[in-house]
Design a protein around this motif. Structure first.
Motif, short mmCIF file in Angstrom:
data_model
loop_
_atom_site.label_atom_id
_atom_site.label_comp_id
_atom_site.label_asym_id
_atom_site.label_seq_id
_atom_site.Cartn_x
_atom_site.Cartn_y
_atom_site.Cartn_z
N SER A 113 0.87 -1.13 0.04
CA SER A 113 -0.01 0.05 0.07
C SER A 113 0.90 1.27 -0.10
O SER A 113 0.40 2.30 -0.48
N GLN A 114 1.95 1.17 0.55
CA GLN A 114 3.02 2.24 0.62
C GLN A 114 3.83 2.40 -0.61
O GLN A 114 4.07 3.64 -1.11
N ASP A 115 4.18 1.41 -1.22
CA ASP A 115 5.13 1.51 -2.42
C ASP A 115 4.63 1.32 -3.82
O ASP A 115 5.30 1.44 -4.72
N MET A 116 3.28 1.09 -3.95
CA MET A 116 2.61 0.68 -5.22
C MET A 116 1.53 1.73 -5.40
O MET A 116 0.81 2.21 -4.60
N TYR A 117 1.33 2.34 -6.54
CA TYR A 117 0.26 3.29 -7.11
C TYR A 117 -0.85 2.36 -7.58
O TYR A 117 -0.62 1.38 -7.54
N SER A 118 -2.03 3.09 -7.45
CA SER A 118 -3.29 2.33 -7.63
C SER A 118 -3.32 1.62 -9.09
O SER A 118 -3.87 0.50 -9.03
#
Length: 189
Positions: free
Chosen positions: A88-93
């Motif tokens: 959730s912190q390192d990936m864009y949606s």
């Protein structure tokens, strides 16, 4: 790094046990050392990124390798929660890694999928959120949109352009994403 030491111990223990010199005292020493290492990893987690992912994966593997340890359920839960937090912190949606470097993105795709496959094999897939599992195919989708026809990637940051460099990546993806027709097509090139 400590997490490699733990993984290697779990890997070699079945071979060590077969030695004539291996006795109960040695077993206790190995298990004690393993437990100490497994607990140590949890005190020195990397702050972020692929190293943190590797450490969480190791903690989860430790829980599967030695489920008889009292802390094994705690290790398992911590790793599952931690990996999902990293995602959730390192990936864009849209499925792209926030470092915006394609070679790192492929590494993250593999790390997240390997963790997913490990959790699934361990029978704990129900502990993964829908957000986590739905992000996995998107990570391959991102790469399928930017891969050059020669299966290399555009050279940005510290990515390297090598023709055919993504062949294994797409071969794995075509097996991991059952509805990924474009992945099967790209891997056939």
């Amino acid at each position: 790094e400590a997490y490699y030491r733990g993984l290697r111990t779990a890997y070699v223990l079945p071979y060590m046990i077969q030695s004539e010199q291996f006795d109960s005292k040695t077993l206790l020493y190995v298990l004690s050392t393993f437990h100490h290492t497994a607990e140590h990893i949890r005190t020195v987690y990397a702050r972020q990124g692929n190293h943190l992912l590797g450490e969480y994966a190791s903690v989860f593997k430790n829980s599967l390798s030695f489920p008889e340890f009292k802390k094994a359920p705690e290790w398992r839960e911590e790793a599952i929660v931690g990996v999902q937090k990293v995602m959730s912190q390192d990936m864009y949606s849209d499925g792209m890694n926030d470092e915006l470097v394609f070679s790192y993105h492929t590494m993250y795709t593999n790390l997240f999928y390997e963790f997913y496959e490990l959790v699934k094999a361990g029978g704990h897939e129900d502990k993964l959120s829908e957000e986590f599992t739905s992000m996995l195919p998107k990570m391959y989708d991102v790469m399928s949109m930017v891969t050059n026809p020669d299966l290399s990637i555009p050279q940005f940051g510290d990515a390297w352009k090598r023709p055919g460099s993504l062949r294994r990546y797409y071969e794995a993806g075509s097996k991991r994403v059952p509805h990924g027709e474009e992945l099967r097509y790209i891997s056939s090139k």
